[in-house]
Structures are given as C-alpha cells and as structure tokens.
Motif scaffolding. Structure first.
Motif, PDB file in Angstrom:
ATOM      1  N   LYS A 176      -5.540  15.332   4.037  1.00 54.57           N
ATOM      2  CA  LYS A 176      -5.891  15.000   2.744  1.00 54.57           C
ATOM      3  C   LYS A 176      -6.177  13.446   2.496  1.00 54.57           C
ATOM      4  CE  LYS A 176      -3.244  18.803   0.576  1.00 54.57           C
ATOM      5  NZ  LYS A 176      -2.168  19.060  -0.257  1.00 54.57           N
ATOM      6  N   THR A 177      -5.466  12.578   3.187  1.00 54.25           N
ATOM      7  CA  THR A 177      -5.821  11.191   3.040  1.00 54.25           C
ATOM      8  C   THR A 177      -7.279  11.176   3.272  1.00 54.25           C
ATOM      9  OG1 THR A 177      -3.529  10.651   3.356  1.00 54.25           O
ATOM     10  CG2 THR A 177      -5.033   8.991   3.683  1.00 54.25           C
ATOM     11  N   ASP A 178      -7.649  11.449   4.603  1.00 52.24           N
ATOM     12  CA  ASP A 178      -8.820  11.202   5.277  1.00 52.24           C
ATOM     13  C   ASP A 178     -10.042  11.869   4.310  1.00 52.24           C
ATOM     14  OD1 ASP A 178      -7.585   9.881   7.316  1.00 52.24           O
ATOM     15  OD2 ASP A 178      -7.721  11.497   8.741  1.00 52.24           O
ATOM     16  N   HIS A 179      -9.845  12.998   3.870  1.00 52.08           N
ATOM     17  CA  HIS A 179     -10.779  13.454   2.824  1.00 52.08           C
ATOM     18  C   HIS A 179     -10.867  12.787   1.850  1.00 52.08           C
ATOM     19  CE1 HIS A 179     -10.614  17.737   4.878  1.00 52.08           C
ATOM     20  NE2 HIS A 179     -11.229  17.164   5.725  1.00 52.08           N
ATOM     21  N   ALA A 180      -9.707  12.400   1.028  1.00 50.39           N
ATOM     22  CA  ALA A 180      -9.958  11.513  -0.204  1.00 50.39           C
ATOM     23  C   ALA A 180     -10.678  10.284   0.147  1.00 50.39           C
ATOM     24  CB  ALA A 180      -8.689  11.268  -0.664  1.00 50.39           C
ATOM     25  N   LEU A 181     -10.474   9.760   1.181  1.00 53.84           N
ATOM     26  CA  LEU A 181     -11.005   8.360   1.488  1.00 53.84           C
ATOM     27  C   LEU A 181     -12.743   8.540   1.746  1.00 53.84           C
ATOM     28  CD1 LEU A 181     -11.088   5.190   1.902  1.00 53.84           C
ATOM     29  CD2 LEU A 181     -10.474   5.550   4.229  1.00 53.84           C
ATOM     30  N   ARG A 182     -12.887   9.773   2.556  1.00 49.83           N
ATOM     31  CA  ARG A 182     -14.586   9.945   2.829  1.00 49.83           C
ATOM     32  C   ARG A 182     -15.045  10.387   1.619  1.00 49.83           C
ATOM     33  NH1 ARG A 182     -15.360  15.451   5.988  1.00 49.83           N
ATOM     34  NH2 ARG A 182     -15.050  16.235   3.515  1.00 49.83           N
ATOM     35  N   ASP A 183     -14.384  11.187   0.568  1.00 53.24           N
ATOM     36  CA  ASP A 183     -15.090  11.337  -0.840  1.00 53.24           C
ATOM     37  C   ASP A 183     -15.545  10.088  -1.309  1.00 53.24           C
ATOM     38  OD1 ASP A 183     -14.923  14.143   0.035  1.00 53.24           O
ATOM     39  OD2 ASP A 183     -13.066  14.365  -1.383  1.00 53.24           O
ATOM     40  N   GLN A 184     -14.525   9.454  -1.520  1.00 56.41           N
ATOM     41  CA  GLN A 184     -14.786   7.806  -1.964  1.00 56.41           C
ATOM     42  C   GLN A 184     -15.677   7.260  -1.316  1.00 56.41           C
ATOM     43  OE1 GLN A 184     -11.138   5.396  -2.284  1.00 56.41           O
ATOM     44  NE2 GLN A 184     -12.353   3.664  -2.702  1.00 56.41           N
ATOM     45  N   GLN A 185     -15.979   7.189  -0.163  1.00 59.05           N
ATOM     46  CA  GLN A 185     -17.117   6.422   0.746  1.00 59.05           C
ATOM     47  C   GLN A 185     -18.531   7.349   0.215  1.00 59.05           C
ATOM     48  OE1 GLN A 185     -15.795   6.660   4.876  1.00 59.05           O
ATOM     49  NE2 GLN A 185     -15.007   4.406   4.420  1.00 59.05           N
ATOM     50  N   VAL A 186     -18.356   8.585   0.044  1.00 59.77           N
ATOM     51  CA  VAL A 186     -19.462   9.395  -0.448  1.00 59.77           C
ATOM     52  C   VAL A 186     -19.998   8.878  -1.736  1.00 59.77           C
ATOM     53  CG1 VAL A 186     -20.547  11.630  -0.981  1.00 59.77           C
ATOM     54  CG2 VAL A 186     -19.125  11.328   1.204  1.00 59.77           C
TER      55      VAL A 186
END
Length: 360
Positions: free
Chosen positions: A43-53
C-alpha cells in the motif's frame, strides 16, 4: 484424566496436544506478521507511485503552460510584428530578441516563425540559427496545431490552449492573457515526444493588419526526453526517467505511463523507476527480524521440549501408579483367598463356612 486419553501413547499425546498445536500457532503467527508487513509495504509503494504519477501529469501540464506563456512575450509585441513586415527580415535581430532568448531563458529547443501562408521565415534549434527549411521536416506533425491556431479545425480547446472563438476548457490551466491565441499540446516530432505550442503573432497596442487566422505564427518546441527529464529528476526525484516507445515490464522495476495528446494520439510512454520505500523497509525488517524470529522459535522449541519432558514424566508416574494398583489388587485377592481357605489343604475353612451360612 479420561480413559480415552490414557489409551493414547505418550509420544502421540505429545504430538497431538503439544507439538502440532505449537507448530500451527507459530506458523500462523509468522505468516500473519509477514502478510501484514507485505500488505503495508504494498500500500505504501502504491500510494507513493500514484503520487509520482500525479507529479508527472502536473509537470507535463506545467511544461505545456509555461511553453505558451513564454511565447506570449514575443508573439504579442508590436516590434516583433513590425520586424516581420520589412522587405528583408532582420535575422540577427530575431536571434538576439527571439531565438537566443527563448533557448537561454526558457529552454526552447526549436523555434520557428512562419508568415500568414505558413512560409518559414526564421528558425533556431538548440540555440543556433538554422535554415527555415527545417519547418518542412516537422510541418506534418505540427499541422493539427497550426490548423487549430488558425481556426481551421473547429475542435474544442484543451486545458492548455486559447483558441479563437472557442471557450476555455472546463479544467483550463492556461497562463496566457486573453489576447493570446495559441494551440498547445503533446506531439511526436519525427518520432520524438515533445511539447509544442503554435501562437498567433499580433501587435500589443493596435489591431492586427492581417485577417484573423492569417497572422504570422511562432512555433516553439521542447522535447520531453531532454529538458523535462532533467526537471523531473532534479525537482521531483524521479529515478532513471525517460520516454520509451513501448512500456517496460514492471518486473524490471520500472513503471510506464502512457503519453497521449489531447486528441487521444499515443506518442510514447513515460517510464521511470518508482521509489519503493515499502519494499525496502519490508526487506530490512525481514533481515533484521530473522534474529528475533530465530529467538522466538528457539524459545518455543524449549517450551515444547519442557512440556514434552513433563508429559513423559507424568506418563511414567501414571504407569507406575497403574502397576502399583495392579499389585495391590493382586495382594488383596491373595489375602482374601488365604482368609477363607486352609493353607495346607486349600479347602474352605470355618470362616468360609460361616460366611456361606450367613449369606444363606
């Protein structure tokens, strides 16, 4: 203790009631801990990736808006329009006041000026004046923007444009003044993804002498593979950011975001190596937690071994008690026999006779 329990051997009792439950409990506890850490890391990685998107979308939008905004300083300027109307265009003046300025201050990589009939008058590429004929190599890819800027396409404005006689987009982010008319979008120039903007050149203090749609145009380009990549890596911290023709497999540790124009044309994939702090933390915790897990397993093993030793001792005690009970029963039967029989002849004695008479 129930008879059924006593019928089970000590080893089977230990396995069934101690070792197996302890093993299941330990395995379940370990699995739950690892699963919880994995879910949290994911969840942490997906949240950060979505933020980078979101940051990539924001950076691309800002690049388009800044590109058009930088054009307005030249496109809406009496002197620049007047310089184009002279019999011979002063290319040195355009070098100093347009090309070099666009390249040095705003990072434009290609600037072209065409007249009202789309004939190229001036061009600068990478801070160096080049032949205006370079326009012919990019004209097919820029044609949709040129038609939109001249009001020849009739399409609606995207969030980064101001088109003549067209309302702004509902989610507009344009930074240009209401006097500007420009078509701005992502394009593929000779196979290279780029941000491009085509703006009408009009005076800032009087009405234009050219009919609407036939004004000179200034065309500006920034390639995504160069300036935007540096910006995203320096300001946003994106690692190994680049534009690729095809999406890169996530197994390689990359994430590919499709790049499309406002008209839905695919121009490439924005690819980078997203930060994975959750995965790194999970790996670190698994490595450091292995010692604690080993200690826990050792403690559990010692506890199970202790319980097993106690069960074996209890089993021996129960076995000894059962043996003693059998011996007492045998002695009691022998004493009862001797009390009612003659020790020499083994015949019933007077006590047996009296007991028989009493019972009769």
């Amino acid at each position: 203790m129930s008879p059924k329990f006593l019928l089970i051997g000590p080893k089977r009792q230990f396995l069934a009631f101690v070792a197996l439950p302890a093993l299941i409990f330990a395995a379940g506890l370990i699995w739950f801990g690892i699963w919880s850490l994995w879910v949290t890391a994911e969840k942490t990685d997906h949240a950060l990736r979505d933020q980078q998107v979101e940051e990539v979308h924001s950076a691309i939008g800002a690049t388009l808006d800044e590109l058009a905004q930088s054009q307005a300083g030249v496109a809406i300027w009496d002197l620049a329009v007047d310089k184009l109307q002279t019999e011979k265009v002063d290319l040195d003046w355009f070098d100093q006041n347009v090309g070099v300025w666009f390249n040095y201050v705003f990072g434009h990589e290609l600037d072209i000026i065409v007249d009202g009939q789309d004939r190229p008058l001036y061009a600068m590429q990478g801070g160096v004046r080049v032949s205006p004929r370079i326009f012919e190599t990019v004209k097919p890819d820029l044609a949709p923007l040129i038609h939109a800027a001249r009001s020849e396409s009739g399409r609606a404005a995207n969030p980064h444009e101001r088109l003549a006689n067209r309302p702004l987009s509902g989610d507009t982010s344009v930074r240009t003044s209401a006097a500007a008319v420009h078509a701005t979008d992502l394009v593929s120039l000779n196979g290279q993804p780029a941000a491009a903007s085509v703006m009408r050149m009009i005076p800032d203090s009087r009405y234009s002498d050219a009919p609407p749609g036939q004004e000179p145009l200034v065309i500006s380009v920034r390639y995504l593979q160069t300036g935007l990549m540096r910006r995203l890596q320096q300001e946003r911290g994106l690692v190994d950011a680049h534009v690729s023709d095809k999406p890169v497999s996530p197994r390689a540790g990359y994430f590919s975001l499709p790049l499309t124009s406002s008209q839905g044309k695919r121009i490439g994939y924005f690819t980078w190596r997203p930060a994975m702090p959750g995965e790194a933390i999970l790996r670190s915790m698994l490595i450091k937690g292995s010692a604690a897990l080993a200690a826990l397993l050792a403690l559990l093993t010692a506890l199970v071994a202790g319980v097993g030793w106690l069960m074996r001792r209890d089993a021996r005690s129960i076995e000894a008690l059962q043996q003693t009970q059998l011996e007492l029963q045998a002695k009691e039967a022998q004493a009862q026999y001797l009390a009612n029989h003659d020790p020499l002849t083994s015949l019933p004695n007077r006590a047996a006779f009296s007991k028989a008479v009493d019972e009769a």
